[in-house]
Design an enzyme around this catalytic site. Structure first.
Site, PDB file in Angstrom:
ATOM      1  N   HIS A  74      28.149  24.221  55.229  1.00 44.03           N
ATOM      2  CA  HIS A  74      27.260  25.339  54.909  1.00 44.03           C
ATOM      3  C   HIS A  74      27.367  26.393  56.004  1.00 44.03           C
ATOM      4  O   HIS A  74      27.470  26.087  57.190  1.00 44.03           O
ATOM      5  CB  HIS A  74      25.820  24.878  54.683  1.00 44.03           C
ATOM      6  CG  HIS A  74      25.007  24.557  55.883  1.00 44.03           C
ATOM      7  ND1 HIS A  74      24.305  25.510  56.597  1.00 44.03           N
ATOM      8  CD2 HIS A  74      24.743  23.370  56.502  1.00 44.03           C
ATOM      9  CE1 HIS A  74      23.639  24.924  57.594  1.00 44.03           C
ATOM     10  NE2 HIS A  74      23.893  23.634  57.562  1.00 44.03           N
ATOM     11  N   ASP A 102      24.303  24.444  63.989  1.00 44.85           N
ATOM     12  CA  ASP A 102      23.859  24.195  62.612  1.00 44.85           C
ATOM     13  C   ASP A 102      23.885  25.501  61.812  1.00 44.85           C
ATOM     14  O   ASP A 102      22.890  26.212  61.775  1.00 44.85           O
ATOM     15  CB  ASP A 102      22.441  23.617  62.640  1.00 44.85           C
ATOM     16  CG  ASP A 102      21.939  23.221  61.274  1.00 44.85           C
ATOM     17  OD1 ASP A 102      22.753  23.149  60.346  1.00 44.85           O
ATOM     18  OD2 ASP A 102      20.720  22.988  61.145  1.00 44.85           O
ATOM     19  N   GLU A 136      21.928  26.458  52.190  1.00 44.16           N
ATOM     20  CA  GLU A 136      21.743  25.019  52.403  1.00 44.16           C
ATOM     21  C   GLU A 136      20.404  24.758  53.060  1.00 44.16           C
ATOM     22  O   GLU A 136      19.718  23.778  52.736  1.00 44.16           O
ATOM     23  CB  GLU A 136      22.882  24.463  53.260  1.00 44.16           C
ATOM     24  CG  GLU A 136      22.878  22.957  53.438  1.00 44.16           C
ATOM     25  CD  GLU A 136      22.095  22.454  54.651  1.00 44.16           C
ATOM     26  OE1 GLU A 136      22.028  21.232  54.856  1.00 44.16           O
ATOM     27  OE2 GLU A 136      21.548  23.296  55.402  1.00 44.16           O
ATOM     28  N   ASP A 145      35.782  19.437  69.697  1.00 45.13           N
ATOM     29  CA  ASP A 145      37.225  19.252  69.687  1.00 45.13           C
ATOM     30  C   ASP A 145      37.611  17.979  68.929  1.00 45.13           C
ATOM     31  O   ASP A 145      38.503  17.987  68.067  1.00 45.13           O
ATOM     32  CB  ASP A 145      37.733  19.194  71.123  1.00 45.13           C
ATOM     33  CG  ASP A 145      39.245  19.245  71.214  1.00 45.13           C
ATOM     34  OD1 ASP A 145      39.893  19.753  70.287  1.00 45.13           O
ATOM     35  OD2 ASP A 145      39.791  18.770  72.231  1.00 45.13           O
TER      36      ASP A 145
END
Length: 443
Positions: free
Chosen positions: A129, A141, A175, A306
């Site tokens: 999202h 986020d 989302e 990573d």
């Protein structure tokens, strides 16, 4: 990642968590079976440059800074984020499509990108999202998942990959408001289009500053693909539970599409055992800036970002390569409906296997179709002829979706093949109803 939805109580507009779990049994994992490991001849995935992923995060931060501090649904920062990702993909040779939807009176956007070639009847998708909450830039986020999926797609272009399966990438809107964009996308696919998706991989919060290494356990082949990768790095993993059903994979899983993914933790607290395993700080949230204004580019753990970015590439290369089909096995099925009483005793449906020699397979397929208005209430077991129970699904108060439609894989090699096998289903909480529609064993 959106906030969890607690369980509802009838007749009033308040919510409460569901009841106790039933007695545990040996575990099995969902496996809707279209995605299988690629042969060893599959090309190795490239290393995903961390600097490239972070450059995308810098761009998301800049977009938020120029658009009121966020990239939320209905805000200009979200549309600018879509435009940035789309431009990158268009330049790399993808066929992109922007899908509009309306929610809360404002326009939202999904972006999909298809890589030319591959069998469209076996499409592997990876997605994330792209929206943030309104309180911040949303860099972990979910800029982290969005940036990593974007860079993995660009790596496909750089390699001019020619996988056996078709590749599609997706970035979902709204989302944070309840999986709105991904649900809109899935609901607008035809049955044929849904059946062509062999698996969907979801990446939501993969650079948490105090990270854990969590793997979704919804599909065993996808799960093992990720677990195997991290095992090769010497990095232990745990099954993801904090965000179960709370991110966009749920939209795909709810219609029977195999799903998997990665997660590094949100607001839950890292335990001492987890800190010993992964480093970081015990007694502190995996992401102290979850849904906050401090979720900026400073809120990223480079090592976690990573590792997870490379794991995404590994899964895409592995799951899209090679001949992954298997010949069908012998199927034993029961299609008689069995009502599942609300908060009542367990019920069973029986499949009788006969005419086989020896034991059941180590990868016995158990196909389940249970219609229910709150599947989180349900505990589902496979019971072998000798009475041994294998846990297929535990209850979860936060899993508010309808129906259990999945195929599970059980190591039944210790069981005699012939005999009466039972699907046992119990509704362990009140207020929702359903029935066993059908189930089958594939040997």
């Amino acid at each position: 990642m959106k906030l969890s939805v607690p369980r509802r109580v009838p007749a009033v507009a308040v919510f409460a968590l569901a009841g106790l779990l039933a007695t545990a049994a040996p575990a099995a994992s969902a496996d809707p079976a279209d995605v299988r490991p690629a042969p060893v001849s599959a090309l190795a995935a490239p290393d995903i440059p961390l600097a490239n992923v972070k450059a995308h995060l810098d761009r998301f931060q800049s977009i938020a800074g120029s658009n009121g501090g966020n990239r939320a649904h209905g805000r200009p920062g979200y549309k600018a984020s879509i435009d940035y990702v789309k431009a990158q993909l268009d330049a790399a040779g993808f066929t992109t499509s922007v899908q509009q939807f309306t929610y809360n009176g404002t326009t939202g956007y999904n972006l999909t990108a298809d890589w030319p070639g591959g069998d469209v009847n076996q499409t592997v998708m990876a997605g994330a999202h792209l929206d943030s909450v309104s309180s911040g830039a949303g860099i972990n986020d979910n800029g982290s998942g969005s940036a990593a999926v974007l860079e993995a797609a660009l790596a496909v272009s750089r390699a001019q990959l020619q996988p056996t399966k078709h590749l599609r990438f997706g970035w979902w809107g709204a989302e944070e408001l309840g999986l709105v964009g991904s649900r809109y996308y899935v609901n607008n696919l035809s049955g044929t289009e849904r059946s062509r998706i062999a698996g969907y991989l979801n990446f939501d919060m993969i650079g948490s500053p105090n990270p854990g290494y969590f793997v979704y356990d919804d599909d065993p082949v996808i799960e093992q693909t990720f677990k195997g990768y991290f095992a090769g790095l010497g990095v232990p993993t745990e099954i993801e539970t904090e965000g179960d059903g709370r991110s966009d994979h749920a939209s795909f899983k709810n219609v029977g599409i195999p799903v998997g993914g990665l997660f590094t933790g949100a607001s839950r607290t890292k335990t001492s055992a987890q800190a010993q395993k992964w480093g970081g700080t015990a007694g502190q949230a995996f992401d102290r800036c979850y849904h906050s204004s401090c979720d900026t580019t400073a809120n990223i753990n480079d090592t976690a970002l990573d590792r997870n970015s490379d794991a995404i590439a590994h899964a895409i290369w592995t799951l899209s390569a090679g001949d992954t089909t298997e010949p069908p096995g012998d199927v034993y099925e029961n299609t008689t409906d069995v009502a599942v009483p609300d908060a009542g005793a367990a019920v069973t449906s029986t499949v009788t296997v006969s005419g086989r020699s020896g034991n059941a397979p180590a990868a016995l397929k158990v196909g389940v179709d249970i219609k229910h208005t709150w599947r989180g209430d349900l505990v589902v077991d496979l019971v072998a002829p000798d009475g041994t129970a294998y846990r297929l699904k535990s209850s979860s108060g936060s899993d508010s979706a309808d129906n259990v439609i999945a195929t599970y894989t059980v190591d039944a090699s210790a069981e005699t093949a012939n005999g009466a096998w039972k699907l046992r289903v119990q509704d362990v909480a009140r207020y929702d109803t359903g029935y066993i529609d059908s189930w089958k064993l594939t040997f």
